[in-house]
Structure formats: structure tokens, C-alpha cells
Write a protein that holds these residues in place. Structure first.
Motif, PDB file in Angstrom:
ATOM      1  N   SER A   1       0.642  -1.306  -0.351  1.00 51.54           N
ATOM      2  CA  SER A   1      -0.139   0.502   0.447  1.00 51.54           C
ATOM      3  C   SER A   1       0.523   0.850  -0.068  1.00 51.54           C
ATOM      4  O   SER A   1       1.212   1.425   0.614  1.00 51.54           O
ATOM      5  CB  SER A   1      -0.848  -0.123   1.147  1.00 51.54           C
ATOM      6  OG  SER A   1      -1.824   1.131   1.113  1.00 51.54           O
TER       7      SER A   1
ATOM      8  N   ASN B   1      -8.928   4.827   4.859  1.00 55.49           N
ATOM      9  CA  ASN B   1      -8.864   5.439   3.241  1.00 55.49           C
ATOM     10  C   ASN B   1      -7.421   5.021   2.844  1.00 55.49           C
ATOM     11  O   ASN B   1      -7.418   4.916   1.579  1.00 55.49           O
ATOM     12  CB  ASN B   1      -8.841   6.387   3.280  1.00 55.49           C
ATOM     13  CG  ASN B   1     -10.238   6.903   4.054  1.00 55.49           C
ATOM     14  OD1 ASN B   1     -10.992   6.682   3.793  1.00 55.49           O
ATOM     15  ND2 ASN B   1      -9.882   7.607   5.265  1.00 55.49           N
TER      16      ASN B   1
ATOM     17  N   ASP C   1      -5.340   2.426   0.285  1.00 54.62           N
ATOM     18  CA  ASP C   1      -4.980   2.131  -0.583  1.00 54.62           C
ATOM     19  C   ASP C   1      -4.325   0.703  -0.691  1.00 54.62           C
ATOM     20  O   ASP C   1      -3.507   1.076  -1.283  1.00 54.62           O
ATOM     21  CB  ASP C   1      -5.019   3.039  -2.531  1.00 54.62           C
ATOM     22  CG  ASP C   1      -4.543   2.283  -3.466  1.00 54.62           C
ATOM     23  OD1 ASP C   1      -4.975   1.550  -3.750  1.00 54.62           O
ATOM     24  OD2 ASP C   1      -4.543   3.052  -4.597  1.00 54.62           O
TER      25      ASP C   1
ATOM     26  N   ARG D   1      -3.278  -2.418  -1.952  1.00 57.23           N
ATOM     27  CA  ARG D   1      -3.397  -3.662  -4.009  1.00 57.23           C
ATOM     28  C   ARG D   1      -2.742  -4.261  -3.723  1.00 57.23           C
ATOM     29  O   ARG D   1      -2.249  -5.650  -4.417  1.00 57.23           O
ATOM     30  CB  ARG D   1      -1.619  -2.158  -4.238  1.00 57.23           C
ATOM     31  CG  ARG D   1      -2.019  -0.782  -5.184  1.00 57.23           C
ATOM     32  CD  ARG D   1      -3.275  -1.347  -5.403  1.00 57.23           C
ATOM     33  NE  ARG D   1      -3.378   0.516  -5.993  1.00 57.23           N
ATOM     34  CZ  ARG D   1      -3.259   0.571  -7.044  1.00 57.23           C
ATOM     35  NH1 ARG D   1      -2.526   0.419  -8.044  1.00 57.23           N
ATOM     36  NH2 ARG D   1      -3.179   2.350  -7.539  1.00 57.23           N
TER      37      ARG D   1
END
Length: 727
Positions: free
Chosen positions: A554, A593, A595, A597
Motif C-alpha cells: 500500500s 482510506n 489504497d 493493492r
């Protein structure tokens, strides 16, 4: 070829500072008849100092000062002006510098304060002065400078009294430090100075420029600097790399670097910007760094007189057991060695010393010299002729025998002094003398000093000089001439990877950082990115029964362990699925929040010795490499070494050897030594990668596990400089 000729040959261009630091004509703008003003004192310094050049006092209100006719303005000066000393307030400077440009003045010394150091308005005024100087081709010393002198040219703009012309060049950001050294030199009685400059704000001329000038100056044998802050550390390091092979450079650096410890997102960034980093980088290019202000002059004097020792093995000749022991302690603390005297040397010493004398190093003559101080000179000669000895250190009461025992011994002391002087001229090994009688300057010690042999009143000062001589000799023998590691050829795929990360506003993922390393020959273990739970079965089949580490991928989670984004020793599909779910749950709780991956899977590294390798782009010195042991050594002890990039092989080897905890790398308590050659190779590869990819702002390899054969890079982070466009 002389040192001066060699320096000139090594420089691409002769320093322009010669044109005005050795001026044939001086204008004093703001010259005054008031004895309390600098414009008056400068006049006194020039006149009483017998300056042979032309003096042009500029003052529209009086017709002469100290018998010298004045000119109303600089434009009224009838001849050429090499140097202008400007003693007027800050607000007058832009116009006066423009006048200097029209007159063809080569350099201007600006005494006034009230510029960048006072805030935004002062910075604006300073820029106006610089713009005027560049437009007119005038070089600026200062502003906010204490001034300058060139004693061989008899230019003494500070009107300092009782100061001798000599071979120590001094650049100091502290006027009081200059006064301290001048007074110390006056007490010493034998030390003199060549050129002094107070660089002030370094608006135009920086430390690197002054160093190049001193390197070329034939009157300077050692360049000495008191530094509070470098403005362009990279250029200074380059200048030092060129000058230190030609003559010694001594630096006292006060405090930490001027920007201090910046807030950084890596271990390396947190440690960079430190005083320790600055010291390492200076020593990397052959600079002698002193850490105590009272050692500046002794070390400068010793290096100026003796230049270097071929190594760090010292023979000590002492006339007292207590001081011999103290000397041994100080030598050991300084990283110096007591030279192992040969059997032949011991026999020669035994032939001239009393039976109770100690023939092991340190050699204690044990009363052998009480009635014959010439014995000490003979002992020094015997020790100096031993191939295992790099320097000879005389410790004790030499010079005071005629006071302590009998006046009739004065002749023997003087003959001994002459023998020492002859020995110093005959051999290429430094002779250093400590005498407890040095403060009273007896005849034999004065004779040694006059002949260029340093005499010290402190064992600690003398040992620091021996240390400096040995370090300089080692630098010249091992570092100078070694090629710097060239940058690798950038790989197109890696350039594209940097571009993607920049476009996405993120740093490199761990697997991308490792791909960069792998692309340029760094040993990195196999790994696999799992983007979702549906890929875990295939990953488990691929790795089989290997124990794996799983880490979150991330851009928003920089410190994965803090977020619960790391799990270790996972074997089989079931363990992977459970770990995956736990990591996702923890990381989403840590940052809803973020992101995310997926996760990165890599085989667990076997047990070894943890180290850390890092890189930052320091705002003063540019790219800097750090190496240290992991765990407590870096977190608490900060036992790390720094070198400016690019590195030579000697740089990389010395980083490993510098660590206080290096014995762990060498193997302790039955542990095998690690593969030092592999670590050196890793450091050189990292240096080459950083040189080739300016997009790389910070790098952390933490930990690197070192083994008896090879190493494993367990974690890698690369922080991107978003201001650099990927190629």
C-alpha cells in the motif's frame, strides 16, 4: 615540481581570489579619522604593517587620514583598485558595489551586517548586492565578515598586533575564533599565518573557493577552517578531494549541519543531517577534523610542519613510567599503535641504556638520561631506523634537565636538540616532542621549534597530531587515486517504473524497490505479489513448504509493522489465507482510506547478522550513503558510517571497518565472520544505482542479513523525488 606548482597543474583554472587577496592597491570606502571605526583601524594596520601597495581612503569630508590623501568617491581614485574594503552601512552597498564594478575593482570586503541573517528584507538587500556584484564582475567577501589579512603581502585590514607571517591559512566564520588562535600563536611564539578571511554570509565566495585559493597559495602549507555552516557542501567536498593530496586541510565544524535533523520517513533520513555525517564526509576526502577548539592550532602546526606519517605505528621514548603509561592510553584511544620494536632495535637500545630501562615500546629510559640527555636523541635515532616504526614520540622533561638536575647539562641538551634536528632532516618519519617544560620555553625546546620540530605542552595535543599525521598518510596511501564507482546504465523498465510511481503520486512499492536492485545485480530473494485472496492457492503451490513472510502492499502505509501489515513464518495455503485476512483487517482499521493493492510474499531469510544500508539526498552534501548494524546499534547507539556518493572501493571498505560494532561482523562468541566482501560489493552497487537514478530521493534496505557467504535484502524502500522527471 613544488607543491605550489603541483597545485596549479592540478587545478583547471587558477583561483580568481589571487587577484584581490594579494592586492597591490586597496580602497577603503568609509575610511575614518575616528580611532574607534574599522575604516581607521584598517588604515593603521596597513600603514604600521608597511604595506607596499597603494592605499586610497574614500571619504568626502576630510582631505587626508593618517597622512594619506583621501578621494571623495571611488570614481575619483587615480589608479586601478584590486580590493575595496567597504565600511559603510548595509543600505549603501548596492550602489557602492555598482561603483566598484565601474571602477574595475576585483574584490570587495563587506563588513556590514543587516542582510540575510536579519530576515526577508535583509535577504532582499543581499540579493541586490549580489546582482550588482555579478553585473560589475566584482567578487564579494562577506557581507557580515570580520575582514581579511595576507601577512606575506603585509595586508592587515584587522590591525592585529604581534602576529607573525607563517604558513597556516585560516578561514573562519568566527572573528573571536581568529583572535583566540592569534593569541595562542603569540604565546606559542613560533606559529604564523599566511592568509585569513572571514567568509561571513558567503553570499558570493564560499568555503570551497577559499580552499582552492589556499591550496594554490605557495605561502600556505596547511589550510585551516572554522565552519559553522557550508552553503554548498558538494562543491567543498570536490575541492577538498583535489587539495588534500597536495597539502593538509584541517576543519573544526561547530554543531550539527545548519538544517539539523530533518523530518524524514526513513531511518537513514532521521540520522542524516547530523554532525557525525558531516565529519564522515569530510574525512572521506582527506580532511582532518578536530573536535576541540584548543586543538585547532596544535594540529594545524603539526600537519604544516610534518605533513604526514606513512602509518599509525608510534615508538615512544619516555623518561618517566607514569607519562609513558598515559601516552600509551592516549595512543590507543586515538586508534594508533605502539610499534613492535625489532630484536635488533632492542639490542641497540640496551647497549646505551641502564639495565633497569624498559626496552619494550614505550621505551622508558629509567634514569639513563639524567646525567646525559643526549641519550634521548640516540634512542630516537635507533627507534626511527626500525622499519616497523612510522613516527617517534619523545615524552618527558627534555629541555628541563639543566633546570631539574644541573646547569652543566644545558650543553648536552643543546647537542641533543641538534641531533634531533639532523635526524628529522635525514629521515621521512615525523618526530614529535612533548615536554612538561614546554610552557617555560627553555633553550633546547626553542631550538627545536625554530628548526621546524613541533613541541607540545600537552600529551593529548601531541597524540592528536600523531593521529592526524597517521590518518593523512593512510588516506594518501589508500584513498587518493582510487576511482570512484561510476553510475550504472539506467534500465528502460526501471525508468518506466519510476514514471508510473510519479504519475500516481506515490513512492515505489517494496517489490518495485527490490526489482530496481535486482536489475542492477543486487542479490534479492524471489518474491510474489498477491493481489487478492483468489491468488493464494497458486502462491502456496509455487512456494511449497517454504516458510514465508507476508507484507501489505500500500502506498499509504509506510511503516507496515506499525499497521499490523506483516506476518512471518507462514507455511501452506491455510496459513496464508488466515494471515491475509488478518492483515487486511488490521490495515483497514489502521487506515480506512488506505489504497491496498494486495500482499507481497517472500521466503523467510535465515538467521544472520542484521545491517542497514540507506541513502538520502542531503540538501547540503547531495547523495549520501549510510551503513550500520541493525537493531539497537542503529536505533539507540547510532553506530553508523556515512560516505558521499559516488564511492570508491576504499570508501566502502572503510565504512564497514569504521563501526564500533565491527567485531560482531568479524565473528564473536563462536559465530562465523560475515562476508565483508559481499557487503562492500552491495555498498558499491547501491552507490552506482543512486548515481544513475536522480528520481531516487531516499533508500532504506533494512534489514540486510549478512551471512558468512553473501547477504539477503529483507526489506527495501525507495522514496521518490517528485521534482525530478523520469528519463
Amino acid at each position: 615540481m613544488s607543491t605550489h606548482d603541483t597545485a596549479l597543474a592540478a587545478s583547471a583554472h587558477r583561483s580568481p581570489l589571487h587577484d584581490f587577496l594579494a592586492p597591490d592597491s586597496i580602497a577603503i570606502i568609509g575610511a575614518s579619522a575616528d580611532p574607534t571605526k574599522r575604516g581607521y583601524k584598517a588604515m593603521v594596520g596597513l600603514i604600521k604593517g608597511d604595506y607596499a601597495g597603494r592605499i586610497y581612503p574614500i571619504n568626502p569630508k576630510v582631505s587626508e587620514i593618517l597622512g594619506v590623501p583621501t578621494c571623495p568617491t571611488l570614481d575619483d581614485v587615480p589608479g586601478a583598485v584590486d580590493l575595496a574594503l567597504i565600511c559603510t552601512p548595509a543600505a549603501t552597498l548596492p550602489g557602492l558595489i555598482a561603483e566598484c564594478g565601474r571602477k574595475g575593482v576585483k574584490g570587495a570586503v563587506i563588513l556590514a551586517a543587516g542582510f540575510r541573517e536579519t530576515g526577508a528584507e535583509g535577504a532582499k538587500l543581499e540579493q541586490q548586492v549580489l546582482d550588482a556584484a555579478r553585473a560589475g564582475g566584482v567578487r564579494i567577501i562577506g557581507p557580515n565578515t570580520s575582514g581579511m589579512f595576507n601577512l606575506h603581502k603585509k595586508v592587515n585590514l584587522l590591525d592585529l598586533r604581534n602576529i607573525k607571517a607563517g604558513d597556516i591559512g585560516f578561514i573562519s566564520q568566527s572573528g573571536n575564533m581568529l583572535l583566540a588562535l592569534v593569541l595562542e600563536a603569540e604565546h606559542n611564539g613560533h606559529v604564523g599565518f599566511s592568509t585569513y578571511v572571514g567568509p561571513g554570509n558567503q553570499t558570493d565566495i564560499g568555503f570551497n573557493d577559499y580552499l582552492r585559493y589556499l591550496g594554490e597559495d605557495e605561502r600556505t602549507r596547511v589550510a585551516t577552517l572554522y565552519v559553522e555552516g557550508f552553503r554548498d557542501g558538494q562543491r567543498f567536498l570536490q575541492a577538498a578531494r583535489e587539495i588534500t593530496p597536495l597539502k593538509p586541510v584541517v576543519v573544526y565544524k561547530s554543531g550539527a549541519t545548519e538544517l539539523g535533523k530533518k523530518a524524514a520517513s526513513s531511518h537513514t533520513g532521521a540520522l542524516a543531517g547530523s554532525y557525525a555525517m558531516t565529519v564522515d564526509l569530510l574525512r572521506q576526502v582527506g580532511v582532518t577534523v578536530v573536535h576541540h577548539s584548543d586543538r585547532i592550532l596544535p594540529v594545524a602546526e603539526g600537519l604544516g610542519l610534518l605533513q604526514q606519517a606513512r602509518g599509525k605505528r608510534v615508538a615512544v621514548i619516555a623518561d618517566g613510567g607514569g607519562q609513558a603509561t598515559i601516552t600509551s592510553d592516549r595512543l590507543s584511544e586515538a586508534g594508533l599503535e605502539l610499534a613492535p620494536l625489532s630484536e635488533a632495535t632492542r639490542k641497540r637500545l640496551a647497549a646505551i641504556l641502564l639495565p633497569q630501562a624498559s626496552l619494550a615500546n614505550p621505551v622508558d629510559v629509567a634514569g639513563s638520561s639524567d646525567a646525559d640527555p643526549e641519550v634521548l636523541a640516540r634512542c630516537m635515532e635507533i627507534a626511527a631506523e626500525d622499519d616497523s616504526v612510522d613516527a617517534v614520540f619523545l615524552v618527558g622533561m627534555f629541555g628541563g634537565y639543566h633546570t631539574r638536575f644541573a646547569e652543566s647539562l644545558l650543553g648536552g641538551e643543546m647537542r641533543a636538540a641538534e641531533s634531533m634536528i639532523e635526524l628529522a632532516r635525514r629521515i621521512d618519519k615525523p618526530l614529535v616532542i612533548y615536554s612538561l617544560y614546554a610552557p617555560v620555553k627553555p633553550p633546547a625546546l626553542r631550538r627545536l621549534h625554530e628548526a621546524g620540530l613541533p613541541v607540545y605542552a600537552s600529551i593529548e595535543h601531541a597524540v592528536r597530531v600523531l593521529q592526524a599525521l597517521g590518518e593523512r598518510g593512510a588516506y594518501l596511501a589508500h584513498q587518493h587515486g582510487q576511482p570512484l564507482q561510476p553510475g550504472v546504465t539506467p534500465v528502460e523498465d526501471m525508468q518506466a517504473m519510476f514514471a508510473r510511481a510519479q504519475n500516481e503520486g506515490r513512492d515505489l512499492y517494496e517489490f518495485e524497490a527490490k526489482a530496481l536492485l535486482r536489475a542492477h545485480g543486487v542479490a534479492v530473494a524471489e518474491e510474489r505479489v498477491v493481489h487478492g485472496a483468489d491468488e493464494l492457492a497458486a502462491a502456496a503451490a509455487h512456494f511449497g513448504d517454504q516458510a514465508l513472510a507476508m507484507k501489505v502492499v500500500s502506498k499509504d502505509i509506510l511503516h507496515k509493522s506499525d499497521a499490523g501489515g506483516v506476518m512471518l513464518n507462514l507455511v501452506g495455503e491455510a496459513a496464508l489465507r488466515e494471515a491475509y485476512d488478518r492483515i487486511m483487517t488490521r490495515c483497514r482499521a489502521y487506515d480506512p482510506n488506505a489504497d491496498i493493492r494486495g500482499v507481497l510474499l517472500t521466503p523467510m531469510a535465515r538467521k544472520g547478522t542484521e545491517a542497514i544500508v540507506g541513502v538520502v539526498r542531503d540538501p547540503i552534501f547531495g547523495p549520501v550513503l549510510m551503513f550500520g548494524l541493525g537493531g539497537i546499534f542503529v536505533e539507540i547507539l547510532e553506530d553508523v558510517a556515512f560516505r558521499a556518493i559516488p564511492l570508491s572501493r576504499f570508501d566502502a571498505e572503510s565504512m564497514v571497518d569504521q563501526l564500533k560494532g565491527r567485531r560482531i561482523l568479524e565473528g564473536v562468541r563462536g559465530e562465523a565472520a560475515v562476508d565483508k566482501a559481499a557487503l562492500v560489493d552491495l555498498l558499491l552497487k547501491v552507490s552506482s544505482i543512486v548515481s544513475a537514478y536522480p528520481q531516487l530521493s531516499e533508500l532504506d534496505l533494512n534489514p540486510v542479513i549478512a551471512y558468512p557467504e553473501g547477504y539477503a535484502v529483507v526489506d527495501a524502500r525507495v522514496i521518490i523525488n517528485r521534482a525530478v522527471v523520469s528519463g
